[in-house]
Design an enzyme around this catalytic site. Structure first.
Site, PDB file in Angstrom:
ATOM      1  N   ARG A 242       0.215   2.717  -0.544  1.00  0.00           N
ATOM      2  CA  ARG A 242       1.630   2.852  -0.195  1.00  0.00           C
ATOM      3  C   ARG A 242       2.292   1.507  -0.473  1.00  0.00           C
ATOM      4  NH1 ARG A 242       1.155   7.469  -0.660  1.00  0.00           N
ATOM      5  NH2 ARG A 242       1.502   9.144   0.837  1.00  0.00           N
ATOM      6  N   ASP A 266       1.309   1.452  -8.366  1.00  0.00           N
ATOM      7  CA  ASP A 266       1.760   2.846  -8.479  1.00  0.00           C
ATOM      8  C   ASP A 266       2.753   3.177  -7.374  1.00  0.00           C
ATOM      9  OD1 ASP A 266       1.609   5.471  -9.714  1.00  0.00           O
ATOM     10  OD2 ASP A 266       0.650   6.117  -7.849  1.00  0.00           O
ATOM     11  N   GLU A 271      10.548   2.297  -3.070  1.00  0.00           N
ATOM     12  CA  GLU A 271      10.513   3.211  -4.221  1.00  0.00           C
ATOM     13  C   GLU A 271      11.390   4.439  -4.060  1.00  0.00           C
ATOM     14  OE1 GLU A 271       6.249   4.193  -3.955  1.00  0.00           O
ATOM     15  OE2 GLU A 271       6.803   6.272  -3.545  1.00  0.00           O
ATOM     16  N   HIS A 303       4.507   6.254  -8.797  1.00  0.00           N
ATOM     17  CA  HIS A 303       3.804   7.120  -7.835  1.00  0.00           C
ATOM     18  C   HIS A 303       3.241   8.354  -8.545  1.00  0.00           C
ATOM     19  CE1 HIS A 303       3.565   7.692  -3.250  1.00  0.00           C
ATOM     20  NE2 HIS A 303       2.596   8.397  -3.814  1.00  0.00           N
TER      21      HIS A 303
HETATM   22  P1  NAI Z   1      -8.602   8.628   3.720  1.00  0.00           P
HETATM   23  O1  NAI Z   1      -8.003   8.957   5.034  1.00  0.00           O
HETATM   24  O2  NAI Z   1      -9.724   9.463   3.193  1.00  0.00           O
HETATM   25  O3  NAI Z   1      -9.139   7.110   3.741  1.00  0.00           O
HETATM   26  C1  NAI Z   1      -8.422   6.045   4.303  1.00  0.00           C
HETATM   27  C2  NAI Z   1      -9.425   4.992   4.727  1.00  0.00           C
HETATM   28  O4  NAI Z   1      -8.695   3.877   5.206  1.00  0.00           O
HETATM   29  C3  NAI Z   1     -10.356   5.469   5.854  1.00  0.00           C
HETATM   30  O5  NAI Z   1     -11.702   5.165   5.539  1.00  0.00           O
HETATM   31  C4  NAI Z   1      -9.869   4.680   7.057  1.00  0.00           C
HETATM   32  O6  NAI Z   1     -10.907   4.379   7.974  1.00  0.00           O
HETATM   33  C5  NAI Z   1      -9.347   3.420   6.373  1.00  0.00           C
HETATM   34  N1  NAI Z   1      -8.445   2.657   7.225  1.00  0.00           N
HETATM   35  C6  NAI Z   1      -7.630   3.084   8.230  1.00  0.00           C
HETATM   36  N2  NAI Z   1      -6.990   2.045   8.780  1.00  0.00           N
HETATM   37  C7  NAI Z   1      -7.394   0.945   8.107  1.00  0.00           C
HETATM   38  C8  NAI Z   1      -7.100  -0.430   8.222  1.00  0.00           C
HETATM   39  N3  NAI Z   1      -6.251  -0.889   9.152  1.00  0.00           N
HETATM   40  N4  NAI Z   1      -7.687  -1.287   7.359  1.00  0.00           N
HETATM   41  C9  NAI Z   1      -8.566  -0.839   6.418  1.00  0.00           C
HETATM   42  N5  NAI Z   1      -8.901   0.458   6.276  1.00  0.00           N
HETATM   43  C10 NAI Z   1      -8.315   1.329   7.113  1.00  0.00           C
HETATM   44  O7  NAI Z   1      -7.393   8.579   2.687  1.00  0.00           O
HETATM   45  P2  NAI Z   1      -7.461   8.737   1.097  1.00  0.00           P
HETATM   46  O8  NAI Z   1      -7.367  10.173   0.746  1.00  0.00           O
HETATM   47  O9  NAI Z   1      -8.596   7.940   0.580  1.00  0.00           O
HETATM   48  O10 NAI Z   1      -6.078   8.067   0.663  1.00  0.00           O
HETATM   49  C11 NAI Z   1      -5.814   6.689   0.920  1.00  0.00           C
HETATM   50  C12 NAI Z   1      -4.318   6.442   0.825  1.00  0.00           C
HETATM   51  O11 NAI Z   1      -3.919   6.613  -0.532  1.00  0.00           O
HETATM   52  C13 NAI Z   1      -3.456   7.454   1.616  1.00  0.00           C
HETATM   53  O12 NAI Z   1      -3.264   7.030   2.945  1.00  0.00           O
HETATM   54  C14 NAI Z   1      -2.168   7.461   0.856  1.00  0.00           C
HETATM   55  O13 NAI Z   1      -1.285   6.526   1.437  1.00  0.00           O
HETATM   56  C15 NAI Z   1      -2.543   6.989  -0.534  1.00  0.00           C
HETATM   57  N6  NAI Z   1      -2.376   8.021  -1.555  1.00  0.00           N
HETATM   58  C16 NAI Z   1      -1.628   7.718  -2.659  1.00  0.00           C
HETATM   59  C17 NAI Z   1      -1.447   8.651  -3.658  1.00  0.00           C
HETATM   60  C18 NAI Z   1      -0.680   8.343  -4.900  1.00  0.00           C
HETATM   61  O14 NAI Z   1      -0.320   9.264  -5.661  1.00  0.00           O
HETATM   62  N7  NAI Z   1      -0.382   7.086  -5.210  1.00  0.00           N
HETATM   63  C19 NAI Z   1      -2.006  10.007  -3.536  1.00  0.00           C
HETATM   64  C20 NAI Z   1      -2.837  10.192  -2.349  1.00  0.00           C
HETATM   65  C21 NAI Z   1      -2.994   9.238  -1.409  1.00  0.00           C
END
Ligand code: NAI
Length: 353
Positions: A242, A266, A271, A303
């Site tokens: 993000r 991205d 944005e 994005h």
């Molecule tokens: P996920 O929920 O599977 O993984 C997130 C990880 O971050 C978890 O392992 C969690 O424990 C960890 N986490 C939580 N708080 C944290 C902190 N303070 N410091 C370090 N790690 C922490 O989520 P996923 O599916 O892997 O997606 C990650 C992020 O990618 C989403 O939250 C979303 O914001 C972003 N995203 C971006 C997209 C894009 O098109 N650019 C598309 C999909 C997701």
């Protein structure tokens, strides 16, 4: 979508683009839903467009604030269906006990991880510059020098679904991987051959840093002037998480001094006005974004990391299934708990506070 629902439900679909319509109409082949596509973002000025619908379907740059939730509630909306994984733009506290919020937790982590890998390879080997150069008849190599990823260190912040996919890709290149996660997964680390370290170590040792944690108060501007100062000179920073994970003004300063070798973004904190829209015949008034776009060693994509055919089909299918499940039986498999950000506890009607 295979099963019927008893009555056709109406969905007010905000920030609708032609590709959204294509994939949602395909997922709703039997026209079980009445999907009303609206081009504007959902916010306090546009929320009334949803009047008469049962559900609103929103995306990453819609603003689902307390005010918006109030307007939706007053106008008969029963469910907020996010068609994305992130939910930092939803006031979950305000929605609690007022209106459930469902999302698409894992539509394709591969899509996002592969885009992060594309940014890494493109920036490192200057493909974006080479592409333009040869088209202009310039076949020189000066300024295109890259480095071997093999043997270098990647620092991955957030080892959830996307982080783990990217780690598998980077291990394939022969990179050493250091990771940081607020909830480390020791069994995974042992199996994948990676090490969890504290953030200071990750900043200090990584040649390539990629962000895959959610945006929360703890992670806002996790890359800032102080953390940038603790990084390796010439480091590459990739953000597909993000925008607000990175303090863009601090990043620009570090790019100007040469401390940061390159950045692939991205997402961008501000944005919402620009991404997914065409400003090619007008102008970008955001000076920070405009400055980022001037650097030869910065790649901005709007994005698009999620944007694969597989991910779009999965997003449409899961969103419509979430809505169907809600109206069929009140079952909300992907409902988010505002306390922990997970789905599990609400499913058991046990919010975790
Ligand atoms: P996920 O929920 O599977 O993984 C997130 C990880 O971050 C978890 O392992 C969690 O424990 C960890 N986490 C939580 N708080 C944290 C902190 N303070 N410091 C370090 N790690 C922490 O989520 P996923 O599916 O892997 O997606 C990650 C992020 O990618 C989403 O939250 C979303 O914001 C972003 N995203 C971006 C997209 C894009 O098109 N650019 C598309 C999909 C997701």
């Amino acid at each position: 979508m295979t099963d019927m629902i008893s009555m056709k439900k109406s969905i007010a679909f905000f920030d609708a683009k032609p590709y959204d319509k294509k994939f949602f109409d395909a997922a709703d082949l039997r026209r079980l839903f009445d999907i009303r596509y609206f081009a504007p973002h959902l916010n306090a000025d546009t929320a009334l467009l949803a009047k008469g619908s049962d559900v609103v379907c929103a995306f990453v740059n819609d603003i689902i604030s307390k005010d918006v939730i109030g307007i939706l509630k007053d106008n008969g909306i029963k469910l907020i269906a996010m068609r994305c994984a992130g939910y930092n733009n939803v006031d979950l506290k305000a929605s609690f006990d007022v209106m459930p919020v469902v999302r698409v937790p894992d539509y394709s982590p591969h899509a996002v991880a592969e885009h992060a890998a594309a940014l890494i390879l493109c920036l490192n080997r200057r493909i974006h510059r080479a592409y333009n150069r040869v088209r202009d008849g310039n076949f020189t190599l000066d300024g295109l020098l890259g480095f071997d990823l093999f043997g270098k260190t990647a620092g991955i912040v957030g080892t959830g679904k996307v982080g783990k996919c990217l780690i598998a890709i980077l291990k394939g290149f022969g990179m050493r991987v250091l990771a940081y996660d607020a909830f480390p997964d020791a069994a995974y680390a042992a199996q994948a051959g990676i090490s969890y370290v504290d953030l200071a170590t990750l900043w200090r040792e990584a040649d390539v840093i990629s962000l895959h944690c959610p945006l929360t108060p703890q992670t806002q501007h996790v890359i800032n002037a102080t953390t940038l100062a603790g990084m390796k000179p010439g480091v590459m920073i990739i953000n597909t998480g993000r925008g607000a994970l990175v303090d863009a003004k601090a990043l620009i300063k570090a790019l100007k001094t040469g401390k940061i070798g390159s950045a692939g973004l991205d997402v961008y904190e501000e944005e919402s006005k620009y991404f997914f829209e065409d400003f090619s015949a007008s102008m970008v008034n955001d000076d920070v974004l405009a400055r980022l776009l001037t650097f030869p060693n910065v790649l901005v994509t709007a994005h698009q990391a999620f944007f694969t055919a597989e991910a779009m089909a999965h997003i449409a299918d899961t969103t419509l299934n979430n809505i169907k499940d809600f109206f069929d039986g009140g079952f909300r498999p992907n409902e988010i708990c505002y306390q922990c950000g997970k789905e599990c506890l609400k499913k058991q009607n046990k919010p975790c506070f």
